[in-house]
Enzyme design. Structure first.
Site, PDB file in Angstrom:
ATOM      1  N   THR A  26      35.359  37.233  41.171  1.00  0.00           N
ATOM      2  CA  THR A  26      34.893  38.322  41.866  1.00  0.00           C
ATOM      3  C   THR A  26      35.298  39.670  40.976  1.00  0.00           C
ATOM      4  O   THR A  26      35.057  40.608  41.009  1.00  0.00           O
ATOM      5  CB  THR A  26      35.323  38.520  43.243  1.00  0.00           C
ATOM      6  OG1 THR A  26      36.854  38.358  43.169  1.00  0.00           O
ATOM      7  CG2 THR A  26      34.743  37.554  44.327  1.00  0.00           C
ATOM      8  N   ASP A  84      38.806  32.264  34.562  1.00  0.00           N
ATOM      9  CA  ASP A  84      39.060  33.289  35.428  1.00  0.00           C
ATOM     10  C   ASP A  84      38.181  34.560  35.030  1.00  0.00           C
ATOM     11  O   ASP A  84      38.290  34.673  33.740  1.00  0.00           O
ATOM     12  CB  ASP A  84      40.591  33.357  35.547  1.00  0.00           C
ATOM     13  CG  ASP A  84      40.825  34.600  36.727  1.00  0.00           C
ATOM     14  OD1 ASP A  84      41.939  34.300  37.361  1.00  0.00           O
ATOM     15  OD2 ASP A  84      40.401  35.780  36.612  1.00  0.00           O
ATOM     16  N   SER A  85      37.644  35.283  35.829  1.00  0.00           N
ATOM     17  CA  SER A  85      36.607  36.324  35.248  1.00  0.00           C
ATOM     18  C   SER A  85      37.345  37.405  34.593  1.00  0.00           C
ATOM     19  O   SER A  85      36.771  38.211  34.046  1.00  0.00           O
ATOM     20  CB  SER A  85      35.833  36.789  36.197  1.00  0.00           C
ATOM     21  OG  SER A  85      36.398  37.622  37.107  1.00  0.00           O
ATOM     22  N   GLN A 135      35.459  59.910  40.250  1.00  0.00           N
ATOM     23  CA  GLN A 135      36.463  58.842  40.556  1.00  0.00           C
ATOM     24  C   GLN A 135      36.096  58.281  42.020  1.00  0.00           C
ATOM     25  O   GLN A 135      36.638  57.277  42.724  1.00  0.00           O
ATOM     26  CB  GLN A 135      37.866  59.361  40.755  1.00  0.00           C
ATOM     27  CG  GLN A 135      38.404  59.691  39.247  1.00  0.00           C
ATOM     28  CD  GLN A 135      39.433  60.293  39.240  1.00  0.00           C
ATOM     29  OE1 GLN A 135      40.389  60.237  40.011  1.00  0.00           O
ATOM     30  NE2 GLN A 135      39.860  61.018  38.043  1.00  0.00           N
ATOM     31  N   THR A 152      30.388  47.376  43.341  1.00  0.00           N
ATOM     32  CA  THR A 152      31.676  47.576  42.844  1.00  0.00           C
ATOM     33  C   THR A 152      32.550  46.842  43.787  1.00  0.00           C
ATOM     34  O   THR A 152      32.271  46.584  45.043  1.00  0.00           O
ATOM     35  CB  THR A 152      32.209  48.919  43.052  1.00  0.00           C
ATOM     36  OG1 THR A 152      31.417  49.896  42.007  1.00  0.00           O
ATOM     37  CG2 THR A 152      33.669  49.029  42.986  1.00  0.00           C
ATOM     38  N   THR A 204      37.557  32.077  41.713  1.00  0.00           N
ATOM     39  CA  THR A 204      38.239  31.329  42.800  1.00  0.00           C
ATOM     40  C   THR A 204      37.339  30.371  43.524  1.00  0.00           C
ATOM     41  O   THR A 204      38.100  29.231  43.936  1.00  0.00           O
ATOM     42  CB  THR A 204      38.649  32.627  43.814  1.00  0.00           C
ATOM     43  OG1 THR A 204      39.330  33.493  43.101  1.00  0.00           O
ATOM     44  CG2 THR A 204      39.178  31.959  45.035  1.00  0.00           C
TER      45      THR A 204
HETATM   46  N1  ASP Z   1      40.624  36.389  39.466  1.00  0.00           N
HETATM   47  C1  ASP Z   1      39.650  35.689  40.109  1.00  0.00           C
HETATM   48  C2  ASP Z   1      38.587  35.834  39.107  1.00  0.00           C
HETATM   49  O1  ASP Z   1      37.910  36.677  39.226  1.00  0.00           O
HETATM   50  C3  ASP Z   1      39.261  36.278  41.338  1.00  0.00           C
HETATM   51  C4  ASP Z   1      38.217  35.672  42.185  1.00  0.00           C
HETATM   52  O2  ASP Z   1      37.448  35.060  41.632  1.00  0.00           O
HETATM   53  O3  ASP Z   1      37.968  35.954  43.348  1.00  0.00           O
HETATM   54  O4  ASP Z   1      38.122  34.847  38.463  1.00  0.00           O
END
Ligand code: ASP
Length: 344
Positions: free
Chosen positions: A91, A59-60, A280, A168, A15
Protein backbone atom coordinates in the site's frame (compact mmCIF):
# COMPACT_ATOMS: atom_id res chain seq x y z
CA UNK A 1 -15.33 -25.50 -15.32
CA UNK A 2 -15.47 -23.47 -18.57
CA UNK A 3 -14.34 -19.95 -17.91
CA UNK A 4 -15.78 -16.90 -19.60
CA UNK A 5 -12.92 -14.56 -18.73
CA UNK A 6 -9.22 -14.63 -18.02
CA UNK A 7 -7.33 -12.39 -15.61
CA UNK A 8 -3.59 -12.19 -15.00
CA UNK A 9 -2.82 -11.79 -11.28
CA UNK A 10 0.57 -10.11 -10.85
CA UNK A 11 2.18 -10.32 -7.43
CA UNK A 12 4.75 -7.62 -6.69
CA UNK A 13 4.85 -8.00 -2.89
CA UNK A 14 3.47 -5.98 0.01
CA UNK A 15 1.74 -6.85 3.28
CA UNK A 16 -0.87 -8.98 1.53
CA UNK A 17 1.72 -11.69 0.92
CA UNK A 18 3.92 -11.22 3.98
CA UNK A 19 4.75 -13.47 6.93
CA UNK A 20 6.17 -12.52 10.29
CA UNK A 21 9.86 -13.39 10.61
CA UNK A 22 10.00 -15.39 13.87
CA UNK A 23 13.49 -14.03 14.68
CA UNK A 24 13.02 -10.29 14.04
CA UNK A 25 9.23 -10.06 14.40
CA UNK A 26 9.11 -7.94 11.20
CA UNK A 27 6.85 -8.68 8.22
CA UNK A 28 8.65 -10.06 5.15
CA UNK A 29 7.38 -11.09 1.70
CA UNK A 30 6.84 -14.81 1.11
CA UNK A 31 6.12 -17.06 -1.84
CA UNK A 32 3.14 -16.49 -4.10
CA UNK A 33 2.05 -20.13 -3.97
CA UNK A 34 1.56 -19.79 -0.20
CA UNK A 35 -0.43 -16.64 -0.86
CA UNK A 36 -2.79 -18.42 -3.24
CA UNK A 37 -3.21 -21.39 -0.93
CA UNK A 38 -4.52 -18.92 1.65
CA UNK A 39 -7.36 -17.98 -0.68
CA UNK A 40 -9.07 -21.28 -1.60
CA UNK A 41 -12.12 -19.15 -2.47
CA UNK A 42 -10.36 -18.22 -5.72
CA UNK A 43 -11.06 -21.73 -7.01
CA UNK A 44 -14.77 -20.93 -6.94
CA UNK A 45 -14.45 -17.74 -8.98
CA UNK A 46 -15.79 -18.11 -12.53
CA UNK A 47 -12.75 -16.32 -13.99
CA UNK A 48 -9.65 -18.19 -15.10
CA UNK A 49 -6.70 -16.82 -13.14
CA UNK A 50 -3.11 -17.03 -14.29
CA UNK A 51 -0.31 -15.71 -12.13
CA UNK A 52 2.97 -13.87 -12.50
CA UNK A 53 5.32 -13.17 -9.62
CA UNK A 54 7.97 -10.50 -9.22
CA UNK A 55 11.17 -12.20 -8.21
CA UNK A 56 11.86 -11.45 -5.41
CA UNK A 57 8.61 -9.91 -4.15
CA UNK A 58 9.27 -6.51 -2.60
CA UNK A 59 8.02 -4.21 0.09
CA UNK A 60 6.56 -1.41 -2.01
CA UNK A 61 8.89 1.09 -0.34
CA UNK A 62 11.44 -0.39 -2.77
CA UNK A 63 9.27 0.33 -5.82
CA UNK A 64 11.07 2.27 -8.57
CA UNK A 65 10.61 3.58 -12.13
CA UNK A 66 12.60 0.53 -13.37
CA UNK A 67 10.02 -1.75 -11.78
CA UNK A 68 7.16 0.26 -13.30
CA UNK A 69 8.78 -0.43 -16.66
CA UNK A 70 8.90 -4.16 -15.78
CA UNK A 71 5.22 -4.05 -14.83
CA UNK A 72 4.28 -2.26 -18.05
CA UNK A 73 6.18 -4.97 -19.99
CA UNK A 74 4.34 -7.77 -18.19
CA UNK A 75 0.99 -6.17 -18.98
CA UNK A 76 1.67 -5.34 -22.60
CA UNK A 77 3.37 -8.69 -23.36
CA UNK A 78 0.23 -10.43 -22.10
CA UNK A 79 -2.26 -7.83 -23.25
CA UNK A 80 -4.08 -9.90 -25.84
CA UNK A 81 -4.22 -13.04 -23.72
CA UNK A 82 -6.26 -11.61 -20.83
CA UNK A 83 -9.41 -9.61 -20.23
CA UNK A 84 -7.88 -7.72 -17.35
CA UNK A 85 -5.00 -7.48 -14.90
CA UNK A 86 -4.87 -7.41 -11.10
CA UNK A 87 -1.65 -6.21 -9.45
CA UNK A 88 -1.05 -7.16 -5.82
CA UNK A 89 1.09 -4.37 -4.41
CA UNK A 90 2.13 -2.91 -1.07
CA UNK A 91 0.00 0.00 0.00
CA UNK A 92 2.87 2.42 0.72
CA UNK A 93 3.59 3.35 -2.89
CA UNK A 94 0.52 1.88 -4.59
CA UNK A 95 -0.82 5.32 -5.55
CA UNK A 96 2.50 6.14 -7.29
CA UNK A 97 2.49 2.87 -9.24
CA UNK A 98 -1.15 3.29 -10.24
CA UNK A 99 -0.47 6.85 -11.40
CA UNK A 100 2.68 5.87 -13.30
CA UNK A 101 0.96 2.99 -15.10
CA UNK A 102 -1.99 5.19 -16.02
CA UNK A 103 0.43 7.38 -18.00
CA UNK A 104 2.67 4.61 -19.33
CA UNK A 105 -0.21 2.56 -20.75
CA UNK A 106 -1.55 4.89 -23.41
CA UNK A 107 -4.84 3.91 -25.12
CA UNK A 108 -5.62 1.34 -22.44
CA UNK A 109 -8.82 -0.60 -23.18
CA UNK A 110 -8.62 -3.22 -20.41
CA UNK A 111 -8.80 -2.98 -16.61
CA UNK A 112 -5.60 -2.82 -14.57
CA UNK A 113 -6.63 -3.03 -10.91
CA UNK A 114 -4.14 -2.57 -8.09
CA UNK A 115 -4.94 -3.89 -4.66
CA UNK A 116 -3.28 -5.13 -1.49
CA UNK A 117 -4.16 -5.26 2.17
CA UNK A 118 -3.46 -3.86 5.59
CA UNK A 119 -3.22 -7.32 7.19
CA UNK A 120 -1.41 -10.30 5.61
CA UNK A 121 -3.72 -12.69 3.80
CA UNK A 122 -2.84 -15.52 6.16
CA UNK A 123 -4.24 -13.66 9.18
CA UNK A 124 -7.76 -14.39 10.39
CA UNK A 125 -8.96 -10.76 10.20
CA UNK A 126 -7.30 -10.05 6.85
CA UNK A 127 -8.84 -7.51 4.52
CA UNK A 128 -6.85 -9.07 1.67
CA UNK A 129 -9.32 -11.75 0.58
CA UNK A 130 -12.18 -9.41 -0.23
CA UNK A 131 -9.81 -6.96 -1.90
CA UNK A 132 -8.36 -9.65 -4.19
CA UNK A 133 -11.62 -11.43 -5.01
CA UNK A 134 -13.53 -8.25 -5.85
CA UNK A 135 -10.58 -6.87 -7.85
CA UNK A 136 -10.63 -10.03 -9.98
CA UNK A 137 -14.36 -9.64 -10.51
CA UNK A 138 -13.92 -6.01 -11.59
CA UNK A 139 -10.95 -6.85 -13.84
CA UNK A 140 -13.08 -9.38 -15.69
CA UNK A 141 -16.35 -7.39 -15.82
CA UNK A 142 -17.49 -6.77 -19.40
CA UNK A 143 -20.48 -5.40 -21.21
CA UNK A 144 -22.44 -7.66 -23.53
CA UNK A 145 -20.49 -6.36 -26.51
CA UNK A 146 -17.30 -7.64 -24.86
CA UNK A 147 -15.90 -4.25 -23.86
CA UNK A 148 -14.46 -3.86 -20.38
CA UNK A 149 -16.61 -2.04 -17.84
CA UNK A 150 -13.58 -0.30 -16.34
CA UNK A 151 -10.87 0.21 -18.98
CA UNK A 152 -8.63 2.17 -16.61
CA UNK A 153 -5.77 1.80 -14.14
CA UNK A 154 -7.53 1.76 -10.75
CA UNK A 155 -7.03 1.02 -7.10
CA UNK A 156 -9.62 -1.19 -5.42
CA UNK A 157 -9.59 -1.14 -1.65
CA UNK A 158 -12.15 -1.71 1.10
CA UNK A 159 -15.21 -1.62 -1.15
CA UNK A 160 -14.15 1.32 -3.31
CA UNK A 161 -12.87 1.40 -6.85
CA UNK A 162 -10.93 4.60 -7.55
CA UNK A 163 -9.11 6.05 -10.54
CA UNK A 164 -5.47 5.22 -9.83
CA UNK A 165 -4.07 8.67 -10.60
CA UNK A 166 -6.61 10.31 -8.25
CA UNK A 167 -5.83 8.15 -5.26
CA UNK A 168 -3.75 8.74 -2.12
CA UNK A 169 -2.94 6.51 0.84
CA UNK A 170 -4.81 8.10 3.73
CA UNK A 171 -4.31 5.68 6.61
CA UNK A 172 -1.61 3.36 7.84
CA UNK A 173 -4.06 1.56 10.12
CA UNK A 174 -7.60 1.57 8.77
CA UNK A 175 -8.82 -0.94 6.24
CA UNK A 176 -10.05 2.13 4.36
CA UNK A 177 -6.45 2.89 3.38
CA UNK A 178 -7.09 4.87 0.18
CA UNK A 179 -9.22 7.76 -0.91
CA UNK A 180 -9.78 9.69 -4.08
CA UNK A 181 -10.44 13.12 -2.59
CA UNK A 182 -11.07 15.09 -5.76
CA UNK A 183 -12.91 12.59 -7.94
CA UNK A 184 -15.85 10.30 -7.21
CA UNK A 185 -15.40 6.54 -6.87
CA UNK A 186 -15.69 4.58 -10.11
CA UNK A 187 -17.57 1.82 -8.31
CA UNK A 188 -18.66 0.89 -4.81
CA UNK A 189 -18.92 -2.72 -3.77
CA UNK A 190 -21.53 -3.84 -1.27
CA UNK A 191 -23.92 -6.69 -1.86
CA UNK A 192 -23.57 -5.78 -5.53
CA UNK A 193 -20.86 -3.86 -7.34
CA UNK A 194 -22.38 -0.54 -8.27
CA UNK A 195 -20.47 0.95 -11.23
CA UNK A 196 -20.67 4.75 -11.63
CA UNK A 197 -20.36 4.52 -15.38
CA UNK A 198 -20.52 8.25 -16.10
CA UNK A 199 -17.24 8.70 -14.19
CA UNK A 200 -15.36 5.98 -16.06
CA UNK A 201 -13.13 6.92 -19.00
CA UNK A 202 -14.24 5.85 -22.47
CA UNK A 203 -11.21 4.78 -24.53
CA UNK A 204 -10.83 5.11 -28.27
CA UNK A 205 -11.21 1.49 -29.39
CA UNK A 206 -9.82 2.23 -32.83
CA UNK A 207 -6.35 2.65 -31.28
CA UNK A 208 -4.21 -0.11 -29.85
CA UNK A 209 -2.47 0.13 -26.51
CA UNK A 210 0.75 2.11 -26.76
CA UNK A 211 3.12 1.47 -23.88
CA UNK A 212 5.80 4.03 -22.98
CA UNK A 213 8.80 2.49 -21.32
CA UNK A 214 10.99 5.55 -20.82
CA UNK A 215 10.65 7.63 -17.66
CA UNK A 216 12.88 10.50 -16.63
CA UNK A 217 12.80 10.83 -12.83
CA UNK A 218 14.64 14.19 -12.67
CA UNK A 219 11.88 15.52 -10.41
CA UNK A 220 11.80 16.65 -6.80
CA UNK A 221 8.99 17.37 -4.37
CA UNK A 222 9.39 20.26 -1.98
CA UNK A 223 6.99 21.36 0.70
CA UNK A 224 6.77 24.99 1.81
CA UNK A 225 6.61 25.64 5.55
CA UNK A 226 7.08 28.63 7.82
CA UNK A 227 10.85 29.12 8.23
CA UNK A 228 11.90 27.68 4.88
CA UNK A 229 15.57 28.59 4.23
CA UNK A 230 16.90 30.36 1.13
CA UNK A 231 20.27 28.60 0.83
CA UNK A 232 18.71 25.15 1.06
CA UNK A 233 15.99 25.89 -1.49
CA UNK A 234 18.40 27.55 -3.90
CA UNK A 235 20.67 24.55 -3.68
CA UNK A 236 17.82 22.26 -4.78
CA UNK A 237 16.37 24.55 -7.45
CA UNK A 238 19.72 25.16 -9.10
CA UNK A 239 20.76 21.52 -9.27
CA UNK A 240 21.73 21.11 -12.96
CA UNK A 241 20.13 17.67 -13.30
CA UNK A 242 16.75 18.81 -11.99
CA UNK A 243 14.08 19.28 -14.68
CA UNK A 244 10.96 19.79 -12.57
CA UNK A 245 9.67 20.50 -9.09
CA UNK A 246 6.38 19.61 -7.47
CA UNK A 247 5.92 22.42 -4.96
CA UNK A 248 3.50 21.60 -2.14
CA UNK A 249 1.96 24.90 -1.15
CA UNK A 250 -0.62 26.00 1.41
CA UNK A 251 -4.38 25.90 0.85
CA UNK A 252 -5.44 27.01 -2.60
CA UNK A 253 -1.83 27.29 -3.80
CA UNK A 254 -0.21 29.93 -1.58
CA UNK A 255 3.41 30.34 -0.48
CA UNK A 256 5.28 32.80 1.76
CA UNK A 257 5.98 36.03 -0.14
CA UNK A 258 9.70 36.20 0.69
CA UNK A 259 11.34 38.15 -2.17
CA UNK A 260 14.22 35.64 -2.24
CA UNK A 261 11.76 32.80 -2.79
CA UNK A 262 9.98 34.54 -5.66
CA UNK A 263 13.35 35.43 -7.23
CA UNK A 264 14.67 31.89 -6.88
CA UNK A 265 11.50 30.45 -8.44
CA UNK A 266 11.61 32.99 -11.26
CA UNK A 267 15.27 32.17 -11.96
CA UNK A 268 14.48 28.45 -12.05
CA UNK A 269 11.46 28.78 -14.37
CA UNK A 270 13.46 31.20 -16.54
CA UNK A 271 16.00 28.39 -17.03
CA UNK A 272 13.26 26.03 -18.23
CA UNK A 273 12.64 24.19 -14.95
CA UNK A 274 9.00 23.34 -14.49
CA UNK A 275 7.47 24.15 -11.14
CA UNK A 276 4.02 22.66 -10.49
CA UNK A 277 1.91 24.03 -7.68
CA UNK A 278 0.07 21.33 -5.70
CA UNK A 279 -1.76 22.00 -2.46
CA UNK A 280 -0.76 20.39 0.82
CA UNK A 281 -4.48 19.90 1.44
CA UNK A 282 -5.88 16.49 0.56
CA UNK A 283 -9.02 17.91 -1.05
CA UNK A 284 -9.64 20.94 -3.23
CA UNK A 285 -7.81 22.66 -6.01
CA UNK A 286 -5.02 25.17 -6.56
CA UNK A 287 -6.30 28.58 -7.70
CA UNK A 288 -3.35 30.90 -7.96
CA UNK A 289 -5.51 33.94 -8.59
CA UNK A 290 -7.46 33.67 -5.32
CA UNK A 291 -4.90 35.31 -2.99
CA UNK A 292 -1.97 37.60 -3.69
CA UNK A 293 0.37 34.97 -2.22
CA UNK A 294 -0.70 32.59 -4.97
CA UNK A 295 -0.69 35.24 -7.66
CA UNK A 296 2.98 35.98 -6.94
CA UNK A 297 3.81 32.36 -7.75
CA UNK A 298 2.05 32.62 -11.07
CA UNK A 299 4.08 35.73 -11.82
CA UNK A 300 7.23 33.72 -11.06
CA UNK A 301 6.29 31.20 -13.77
CA UNK A 302 4.92 28.48 -11.48
CA UNK A 303 2.11 26.49 -13.13
CA UNK A 304 -1.06 25.23 -11.48
CA UNK A 305 -1.34 21.54 -10.65
CA UNK A 306 -5.10 22.08 -10.28
CA UNK A 307 -6.55 19.30 -8.09
CA UNK A 308 -3.79 16.77 -8.80
CA UNK A 309 -2.38 14.45 -6.19
CA UNK A 310 1.37 14.66 -5.59
CA UNK A 311 1.73 11.04 -6.73
CA UNK A 312 0.07 11.84 -10.03
CA UNK A 313 2.05 15.03 -10.65
CA UNK A 314 5.40 13.35 -9.92
CA UNK A 315 4.76 10.38 -12.21
CA UNK A 316 3.21 12.50 -14.95
CA UNK A 317 6.36 14.63 -14.99
CA UNK A 318 8.55 11.51 -15.21
CA UNK A 319 6.44 10.22 -18.08
CA UNK A 320 6.36 13.51 -20.03
CA UNK A 321 10.09 14.10 -19.45
CA UNK A 322 10.71 10.60 -20.80
CA UNK A 323 8.98 11.57 -24.03
CA UNK A 324 9.88 15.24 -24.50
CA UNK A 325 13.27 16.83 -24.17
CA UNK A 326 11.67 20.23 -24.82
CA UNK A 327 10.37 21.71 -21.54
CA UNK A 328 7.67 23.70 -23.35
CA UNK A 329 5.98 20.43 -24.30
CA UNK A 330 6.20 19.07 -20.75
CA UNK A 331 4.75 22.30 -19.41
CA UNK A 332 1.97 22.27 -21.98
CA UNK A 333 0.85 18.70 -21.17
CA UNK A 334 1.11 19.31 -17.42
CA UNK A 335 -1.68 21.82 -17.80
CA UNK A 336 -4.00 19.40 -19.61
CA UNK A 337 -5.85 16.35 -18.39
CA UNK A 338 -4.43 13.41 -20.33
CA UNK A 339 -5.80 10.47 -18.26
CA UNK A 340 -8.55 12.10 -16.24
CA UNK A 341 -6.03 13.06 -13.56
CA UNK A 342 -7.10 16.69 -13.06
CA UNK A 343 -10.45 18.51 -13.25
CA UNK A 344 -10.20 21.40 -15.68
N1 ASP B 1 5.24 -1.68 3.68
C1 ASP B 1 4.17 -2.38 3.00
C2 ASP B 1 4.33 -2.13 1.51
O1 ASP B 1 3.97 -1.09 1.03
C3 ASP B 1 2.84 -1.89 3.46
C4 ASP B 1 1.66 -2.56 2.81
O2 ASP B 1 1.74 -3.42 1.99
O3 ASP B 1 0.56 -2.19 3.19
O4 ASP B 1 4.83 -2.99 0.82
Amino acid sequence: MTYMNKVLLIYTGGTIGMNRNPRTGALEPFNFESLLSNVPELQQVSTEIATFQFNPPIDSSDMSPERWVDLAHVITNNYNLYDGFVILHGTDTMAYTASALSYMLENLTKPVILTGSQLPIGQVRTDGKENVITSIEIASAKYQDGKAMVPEVCIYFNGHLMRGNRTTKQSADNFNAFESFNYGHLADAGVNINYHTSRILMPDYSKSVQPRFVLDPSVIVFTVFPGIQEDLIRHVLMSPKLRSIVMRTYGSGNAPQYPWLMNALKEATGKGKIIVNISQCMAGSVEMGRYDTGYQLKEAGVISGHDSTVESAVTKLMYLQGIYSDWHQVKNYMQRSIRGEISI
